[in-house]
Enzyme design. Structure first.
Site, PDB file in Angstrom:
ATOM      1  N   CYS A  55       0.624  -1.537   0.016  1.00 23.69           N
ATOM      2  CA  CYS A  55       0.096   0.179  -0.104  1.00 23.69           C
ATOM      3  C   CYS A  55       0.928   1.311  -0.206  1.00 23.69           C
ATOM      4  CB  CYS A  55      -0.588   0.210   1.204  1.00 23.69           C
ATOM      5  SG  CYS A  55      -1.917   1.307   1.861  1.00 23.69           S
ATOM      6  N   TRP A  91      -7.940  -7.408   5.235  1.00 22.55           N
ATOM      7  CA  TRP A  91      -6.357  -6.984   4.625  1.00 22.55           C
ATOM      8  C   TRP A  91      -5.722  -8.499   5.944  1.00 22.55           C
ATOM      9  CZ3 TRP A  91      -2.946  -5.318   1.913  1.00 22.55           C
ATOM     10  CH2 TRP A  91      -3.263  -3.980   1.062  1.00 22.55           C
ATOM     11  N   ARG A 123     -14.015   0.074   3.972  1.00 23.73           N
ATOM     12  CA  ARG A 123     -13.129  -1.150   4.129  1.00 23.73           C
ATOM     13  C   ARG A 123     -11.690  -0.500   5.760  1.00 23.73           C
ATOM     14  NH1 ARG A 123      -9.114   0.787   0.895  1.00 23.73           N
ATOM     15  NH2 ARG A 123     -10.592   2.333  -0.396  1.00 23.73           N
ATOM     16  N   THR A 125      -8.726   0.328   6.676  1.00 27.61           N
ATOM     17  CA  THR A 125      -7.812   0.645   5.906  1.00 27.61           C
ATOM     18  C   THR A 125      -6.594   0.344   6.016  1.00 27.61           C
ATOM     19  OG1 THR A 125      -8.764   2.499   6.119  1.00 27.61           O
ATOM     20  CG2 THR A 125      -9.351   2.025   4.225  1.00 27.61           C
ATOM     21  N   VAL A 126      -5.237   0.506   5.690  1.00 25.75           N
ATOM     22  CA  VAL A 126      -3.727   0.722   5.992  1.00 25.75           C
ATOM     23  C   VAL A 126      -3.266   1.853   5.206  1.00 25.75           C
ATOM     24  CG1 VAL A 126      -3.218  -0.967   6.507  1.00 25.75           C
ATOM     25  CG2 VAL A 126      -2.853  -1.533   4.824  1.00 25.75           C
ATOM     26  N   TYR A 189      -5.236   5.358  -9.067  1.00 24.20           N
ATOM     27  CA  TYR A 189      -6.215   4.578  -8.661  1.00 24.20           C
ATOM     28  C   TYR A 189      -7.553   4.811  -9.351  1.00 24.20           C
ATOM     29  CZ  TYR A 189      -3.847   2.223  -4.716  1.00 24.20           C
ATOM     30  OH  TYR A 189      -2.629   1.494  -4.476  1.00 24.20           O
TER      31      TYR A 189
END
Length: 337
Positions: A55, A91, A123, A125-126, A189
């Site tokens: 990421c 994840w 979602r 997320t990281v 993206y």
């Protein structure tokens, strides 16, 4: 498309606008770090930074954490580059022994989000900062996290830590960061996640127009703000280093590779060879994720799960000669200098 991919695509529907363009979800946990009564206290050993090496948003926080010497202050948990086989986007900590994060004891990222807010529906997320004492998410604001590391966390920086966010440049850095985010970081993206030809082509044109502009800017100076690396360079690096290996093909951002831009390519090599950048970059993980585990790709798009052998990235180690633009060997402005 498999039933599992259909379910995941439906979960992302709220991030696709009516015109088919990608509209990234808003961060849910945005409390700042600082000394105020309504801010998160800065405390060594209290927080764990969760990331995945694939990421770009998470990678830049890990780069800054290393450069500033916060590795012994903020622990690091690493999720797998492969998405887990679940009906929702997540994840997984499958890289760890027994498949759970050794500090938090969680198997999936969503567990810590749900533990913090049982109603959380976005979602997971990281990067995300987790309060180890409370076992809860406290900040997943990828846009500001490096700035917090650079400012609020300054009392815990290593001795003679560099200044990645000089006070006199902050207004200009923030302005450029907005541009880099919208047109480049998120721009790739917007190309890859577009659901209409028009949205894709608009994002594509914007992305390469901005890369052309940055190519020109970097023909005159070593880094984005002159002689020294700043927060903006970290943010641009995270996208550039993934570009040829992932975005060029997987996201159809294929007008040019970064290696085709003389100044951007030299600039990327300069940063890659700087401690904190190349040594935190995992190309195998990046390729596995974007080519085999992209959660919106169809089975056909994933080319029957074949991992591309290329590109040849050995050139990242070649001499860049960028120092002639600054006449300085040192790449960082020292905070105490």
């Amino acid at each position: 498309m498999s039933d599992l991919n259909k379910e995941k695509s439906l979960a992302l529907a709220n991030e696709i606008k009516a015109d088919g363009s990608f509209n990234r979800q808003v961060n849910r946990f945005t409390t700042a770090f600082g000394e105020g009564s309504d801010e998160l206290p800065v405390e060594a050993g209290r927080y764990r930074l969760l990331w995945s090496a694939v990421c770009p948003w998470a990678h830049r926080s890990v780069i800054v954490r290393r450069i500033l010497g916060l590795e012994d202050v903020i622990s690091l948990g690493t999720a797998s580059p492969m998405r887990p086989n679940l009906p929702h986007v997540d994840w997984e900590f499958s890289l760890d022994e027994n498949g759970v994060d050794p500090v938090l004891g969680i198997r999936y990222m969503s567990e810590i989000y749900k533990n913090t807010d049982p109603a959380y529906s976005g979602r997971p997320t990281v990067p995300v900062m987790v309060d180890v004492k409370e076992q809860k998410v406290v900040n997943n604001d990828y846009f500001k996290l490096t700035n917090y590391f650079e400012t609020a966390w300054a009392p815990l920086h290593k001795d003679i830590a560099p200044d990645l966010y000089p006070e006199k440049l902050r207004h200009d850095i923030d302005a450029l960061n907005d541009v880099i985010f919208n047109d480049v970081n998120n721009g790739v993206y917007k190309c890859g996640f577009a659901r209409s030809q028009e949205a894709y082509e608009e994002a594509y044109d914007t992305l390469f127009a901005r890369l052309d502009e940055l190519e020109g800017r970097l023909s005159q100076q070593r880094f984005l703000f002159g002689d020294y690396i700043t927060d903006s360079d970290v943010r641009l690096y995270a996208t550039l280093v993934r570009f040829d290996a992932a975005y060029y093909s997987a996201f159809k951002a294929n007008r040019n590779r970064i290696i085709d831009f003389p100044n951007l390519w030299g600039y990327l090599r300069d940063l890659y060879q700087t401690p904190g950048f190349g040594d935190t970059t995992d190309f195998h993980a990046i390729k596995v994720h974007y080519h085999l585990s992209n959660h919106i790709a169809t089975d056909d798009q994933k080319s029957k799960n074949i991992l591309p052998k290329g590109p040849d990235l050995s050139g990242l180690h070649s001499k860049h000669n960028r120092e002639v633009l600054s006449n300085k060997e040192e790449k960082f402005l020292n905070r105490k200098g």
